[in-house]
Design an enzyme around this catalytic site. Structure first.
Site, mmCIF file in Angstrom:
data_model
loop_
_atom_site.group_PDB
_atom_site.id
_atom_site.type_symbol
_atom_site.label_atom_id
_atom_site.label_comp_id
_atom_site.label_asym_id
_atom_site.label_seq_id
_atom_site.Cartn_x
_atom_site.Cartn_y
_atom_site.Cartn_z
ATOM 1 N N HIS A 1 -32.484 47.943 -1.928
ATOM 2 C CA HIS A 1 -33.907 47.664 -1.691
ATOM 3 C C HIS A 1 -34.639 48.909 -1.170
ATOM 4 O O HIS A 1 -35.665 49.309 -1.692
ATOM 5 C CB HIS A 1 -34.068 46.548 -0.651
ATOM 6 C CG HIS A 1 -33.370 45.279 -0.974
ATOM 7 N ND1 HIS A 1 -33.815 44.392 -1.930
ATOM 8 C CD2 HIS A 1 -32.248 44.722 -0.451
ATOM 9 C CE1 HIS A 1 -33.010 43.345 -1.968
ATOM 10 N NE2 HIS A 1 -32.046 43.519 -1.108
HETATM 11 O O1 RIB Z 1 -35.173 42.154 2.099
HETATM 12 C C1 RIB Z 1 -34.599 43.433 2.095
HETATM 13 C C2 RIB Z 1 -35.061 44.219 3.279
HETATM 14 O O2 RIB Z 1 -34.684 43.553 4.469
HETATM 15 C C3 RIB Z 1 -34.398 45.607 3.359
HETATM 16 O O3 RIB Z 1 -35.284 46.494 4.004
HETATM 17 C C4 RIB Z 1 -33.203 45.359 4.225
HETATM 18 O O4 RIB Z 1 -32.795 46.513 4.949
HETATM 19 C C5 RIB Z 1 -33.744 44.335 5.194
HETATM 20 O O5 RIB Z 1 -34.413 45.036 6.230
#
Ligand code: RIB
Ligand code: CA
Length: 308
Positions: free
Chosen positions: A238
């Protein structure tokens, strides 16, 4: 080559760790600081992890500033099931050499925005940015670009409706998305295209470097979590997608939108609604639509291989 001045606002977090190491490997980015926020794990751990990661990168010029311990409303989230109790997959680390700055995250964000063009890459809950706006209502006019990993168009992850970063502090997200800064927002429907797989773990181990070994060690339990919850070992990067969007603006197609954030709702708190109608095609808020998964993997592999 003009380097992009960057602050990464982060809650490390295994995928944050890979994003930070990607950014610190690239000469195009002048990463001035990591500002930490509670999210995946508590603020003491996310701040310690930020220090560990700067150490691991070998850099001595990157500041680490502590940020918010809790959201604007409610209590801090926790994703230790995903990231491990320590937030980085529960490996063993030496005490980091990199110190915390005396400045708070909000003070440092304000100062660095005053000192020159600044891109903020927000890969955790948006509490620090909302607090910076409350402290200085002109802050959003002094940030050149904001890239946010957050939200979901169709399916959440922390609940069926909401993505973790927005769900962790929806009140902060409302304030941030109402700002005047140009925003690129990368929701789950985009980040699920930014995936590593087991052969990438083998590649990282094969590098024979501390960074390669650490990344493989951190990503293994993260992959096991994905296998338990999604029945596949797609390792979703992500946060690295947010760094990638700054590294190569042409790499991610975007669309003009407005973004609404749900702060109420028994089941919908933290949900994000992206209005993609043509009326918003010239909006300064752009949502990430697609990227080339193989190109993303190649850039990530090549960047992490740059560490000795
Ligand atoms: O949903 C994904 C996000 O939430 C990413 O930034 C992961 O590190 C968590 O913080
Ligand atoms: Ca994160």
């Amino acid at each position: 080559m003009a380097r992009t001045r960057v602050v990464i606002d982060t809650d490390p977090g295994v995928d944050d760790a890979v994003a930070i190491l990607l950014a610190l490997a690239r000469d195009e980015l002048d990463v001035l600081a990591l500002t930490t926020v509670a999210g995946n794990v508590a603020i003491d751990k996310t701040t310690l992890n930020a220090r560990r990661l700067v150490d691991l990168s070998g850099r001595r010029d990157v500041l680490v500033a502590r940020g918010a311990a809790r959201p604007l409303a409610g209590v801090a989230g926790d994703a230790s099931e995903v990231h491990g109790a320590d937030g980085l997959g529960d490996q063993v680390w030496d005490e980091p050499r990199t110190p915390e700055t005396d400045e708070t995250a909000v003070e440092l964000l304000g100062r660095l925005a005053d000192e020159g063009p600044l891109t903020v890459i927000a890969i955790g809950p948006l509490t620090n940015l909302a607090t910076a706006l409350a402290r200085d209502p002109l802050f959003d006019t002094r940030v050149e670009r904001l890239v946010v990993m957050g939200g979901a168009s169709f399916q959440g992850n922390v609940t069926p409706a909401a993505e973790f970063n927005i769900w962790s502090d929806p009140e902060a997200a409302v304030r941030v998305f109402a700002g005047r800064w140009p925003i690129t927002v990368l929701p789950l429907d985009l980040t699920h295209q930014a995936v590593l797989r087991d052969d990438d773990l083998a590649f990282l181990r094969g590098l024979g470097t501390r960074v390669g070994e650490r990344c493989a060690q951190m990503l293994e339990p993260y992959a096991a979590y994905h296998e338990r919850w999604y029945a596949n070992r797609d390792i979703i990067m992500h946060d690295a997608a947010a760094v990638y969007a700054v590294l190569d603006p042409s790499a991610i197609t975007t669309q003009g939108v407005t973004v609404a954030v749900e702060t109420g709702g028994e089941h919908s708190r933290g949900a994000t609604w992206f209005d993609r109608r043509r009326a918003h095609e010239n909006s300064t808020t752009r949502v990430g639509v697609s990227l080339d998964p193989e190109r993303f993997r190649a850039v990530l592999r090549e960047s992490l291989a740059r560490y000795a």
